[in-house]
Design a protein around this motif. Sequence first.
Motif, mmCIF file in Angstrom:
data_model
loop_
_atom_site.group_PDB
_atom_site.id
_atom_site.type_symbol
_atom_site.label_atom_id
_atom_site.label_comp_id
_atom_site.label_asym_id
_atom_site.label_seq_id
_atom_site.Cartn_x
_atom_site.Cartn_y
_atom_site.Cartn_z
ATOM 1 N N SER A 75 60.914 72.839 47.204
ATOM 2 C CA SER A 75 59.554 72.698 46.664
ATOM 3 C C SER A 75 58.734 73.914 47.080
ATOM 4 O O SER A 75 58.001 73.877 48.078
ATOM 5 C CB SER A 75 58.909 71.411 47.191
ATOM 6 O OG SER A 75 57.575 71.323 46.776
ATOM 7 N N CYS A 85 53.498 69.888 49.874
ATOM 8 C CA CYS A 85 54.885 70.295 49.621
ATOM 9 C C CYS A 85 55.818 69.182 50.077
ATOM 10 O O CYS A 85 55.398 68.151 50.599
ATOM 11 C CB CYS A 85 55.205 71.608 50.341
ATOM 12 S SG CYS A 85 55.104 71.468 52.140
ATOM 13 N N TYR A 144 56.348 63.938 43.660
ATOM 14 C CA TYR A 144 55.033 64.059 44.274
ATOM 15 C C TYR A 144 54.235 62.812 43.904
ATOM 16 O O TYR A 144 54.114 62.462 42.726
ATOM 17 C CB TYR A 144 54.327 65.317 43.777
ATOM 18 C CG TYR A 144 54.764 66.578 44.482
ATOM 19 C CD1 TYR A 144 53.969 67.169 45.458
ATOM 20 C CD2 TYR A 144 55.983 67.186 44.188
ATOM 21 C CE1 TYR A 144 54.376 68.325 46.120
ATOM 22 C CE2 TYR A 144 56.396 68.332 44.830
ATOM 23 C CZ TYR A 144 55.587 68.902 45.797
ATOM 24 O OH TYR A 144 55.997 70.041 46.448
ATOM 25 N N GLY A 153 55.129 65.286 50.130
ATOM 26 C CA GLY A 153 54.788 65.245 48.714
ATOM 27 C C GLY A 153 53.740 64.231 48.319
ATOM 28 O O GLY A 153 53.701 63.853 47.141
ATOM 29 N N GLN A 177 58.966 69.957 39.323
ATOM 30 C CA GLN A 177 58.850 68.801 40.204
ATOM 31 C C GLN A 177 58.654 67.514 39.402
ATOM 32 O O GLN A 177 58.238 67.541 38.249
ATOM 33 C CB GLN A 177 57.672 68.987 41.166
ATOM 34 C CG GLN A 177 57.742 70.233 42.003
ATOM 35 C CD GLN A 177 58.929 70.229 42.962
ATOM 36 O OE1 GLN A 177 59.405 69.163 43.356
ATOM 37 N NE2 GLN A 177 59.396 71.416 43.329
#
Length: 792
Positions: A103, A151, A223, A243, A279
Amino acid sequence: MEQRLNGGNAADVMSPQKRSALSRSLKMTPISVFGCFRPNVGQCCQQCTPDSLSRHHKNFGQGPALGFHNILCVNETHTRYRGWLVRRVCGMLFVCGCEVFPSPVCSRREGVCESNRVKEALATDPKTPEGADSQGQLKSISSFRPIINTCISPFFLRCVGWAMMKMFCSVFGGIQVNLNHFVALHRASEEGSLLVYVYVRQSIMDSVLLSLVLFCNNLRVPYTIFPVQVSNSFLRSLLQKIGVILLPPSAATEQDAEMEKLYGPVMTSVIRELLHEGQALSVGVSAESGQGARWLARIRQLIKEKSVPDISLVPVGISYDCVPEMHTQVGSLFRWLLSLLWRKPEGMVRIHLAQPFSLQEMYASGRCRGLEWRPLQDLLLPVILCKSTESVFGQRKISWLLPSRRASEATAEPTHRESELSIGIAVHLIFSATSCMAVMSTNLLSSLLLYRHHKGASMSVLCRDVTWLTKELLFRNKDVGFGGSLAEVLRYSLALLGPHLIIAAVPLRQDPLIVPRPTPAAALHFFLQAQIVTHTFILEAVGACAVSAMLFEIAATGVTSKVRPDSADGDKVKGDVEFDVVLCQSELTEKALQLCHLLPPGFRPPCQSSQSFAVDAIDSLVRCGILIMEEVQRNSPVCDSWKREGMLTWTPTDELYQSDSDCEDEDLCSYKVGQPNHCPDMLLFLCNMLAGRLRVLSWTTSFLDHLYAPLPEEHFVSQLCFHLREIANKKKEHYESCSQEATRAAVGTLKDLGVLMEEQREGGVFLGVTPLFQSAENRQKLHRFISQYIYN
């Protein structure tokens, strides 16, 4: 792929401690009724996304019968090693072997600052200095820097994943996932599809469970949009490394954050940067408060602007035996964790990940019927105020699900069509996520105790009803989150619902009596647990309430009743009373059509027209045996193709959607109200499913009589809840109509109906009664309209 409910999975049922009274009674019913087939749920809509349905059809539930897996049961077979030492540290080895995707966040902040929407927001923000360069822009959004730098650290993710598995072992008896559904997700991930998981918010645990399930099955951890304020700096830092996108420190709630001028543009740009990185995201939606719909609108806006090519949406159904009670104040989290040391695990969790479907396909085709939606005032006000006998055709527009952006966006408001499309997609996802939720044993038993046996029932009667209701759920293609024999399922669910039950065991009687506790906490608990069953029987419930409204209308004219010939013995009546009335199909359909406009989002398929839903509601009662079709005497045979005038009427051949039967008159059917043998009081059972929500609307009209001036929205909701609790305490029943969720949904419905109006003032949003309903006569008409659907 269908699976047997007794399919050798011992983790489906967790046997609690046995009670002597229950054991004696359950020996009377050793029937292993759950030898049926488990339906395959979670397929995407054939009408809205047919291409996605055919694309993932081969990979979704069509592979080998992998069955359900409990992710908390980790042993040495889940690792690459063997031995006695491995068996003691297998959990840690399993977590270390799970795949974690990188990430990067190196250029994310620059990408957010270079976004046009952020530049426009900064240009109109008075706090931004004039002529500020890129460094000045970075300084202006410095408060959002921790959110932008969120992240996923592989080290922290593995540590937190291992800790969550240990913690959940003390909270739940097991977390079951359908392995057949992961084949399509792995295939979509390999193809490079951007996955967005959407679930219905029930608890803080929802997003944690979803991330843990994906992590254990080697899928990209998403996320997570976390709408709860976290004040502890250490905990914020930890969550942002796995996340979790948190609220800004300055905002207490998600509504407060949306009021900030820079929040909307910055968050939209952050979502764009995350999707550019490949993501995944997870968003929780709420049918009562509308939370989460704004995030879906942001994602759809990115697709419209072609900033993102396409998104694959994955509805997620999370079902709890008992929803974990956790305070939203995360400061009490550590005390809750300490309490797990001496706590026994309670309940199971069943998670279904539905078939992915393309958001671009739904948006481009417009199949979610957003253009046909009309304000609720246009649909129902003419009927309520007795200005028309028939409601206007169309779909109800739920405006409060996506409120207008007052200060959160610097760009112009979206067009009317764009707003309706965003609302349509949000409603569709709420319905899809709810549809793939499994019915747990506590849901089933709660619905029986609340809607059918609110005064109590014997164990043998509950055994009979559990068997009947389970078969009805499976017949409607609804998955159930339990298996095993009837005795095991009942013992397990009664143990979980024990704090809200009174079990009366008489020494001379081997059949104990199960009575719900007459407390507000018990009624609210049963109401929340029974909602998934109501969702499954929504067609039948709407049709039953329409029958109740028809009986309410003709009650004043004097209804005759008769007793079935085979149910009376002299003066003693053994059977049930059957109404000797005939109901017209068109009037029943009209009543069902008007009622379906009052339903909260998530209960009715948004891609189905209201007219079609109303017709299906009446047809469902015929299948149940509640309505019996009356034969219509004809002057001519049915096969006679001639008109009564003696000549045929032909239609042009170039007219679309015509058939050979168009030259015949449409014969309206009539029905009698019957009582099916398998459930004599089924009409009352179905009416009670919607009575709680309808009663909230009915009681709210009496609250408006005491409202003399507009109140702040939160103050209005709190006073309304207090008023509802007072009415319930006075009646000493119907405490399920006092829940916070049902109250907020009722307030949203009254806004759309034109009863309540919003006023923007210095202190925030104020709610007051519109001039039309300041008249006591109009409020009385509204009360009569709603009350006719409540069975009495």
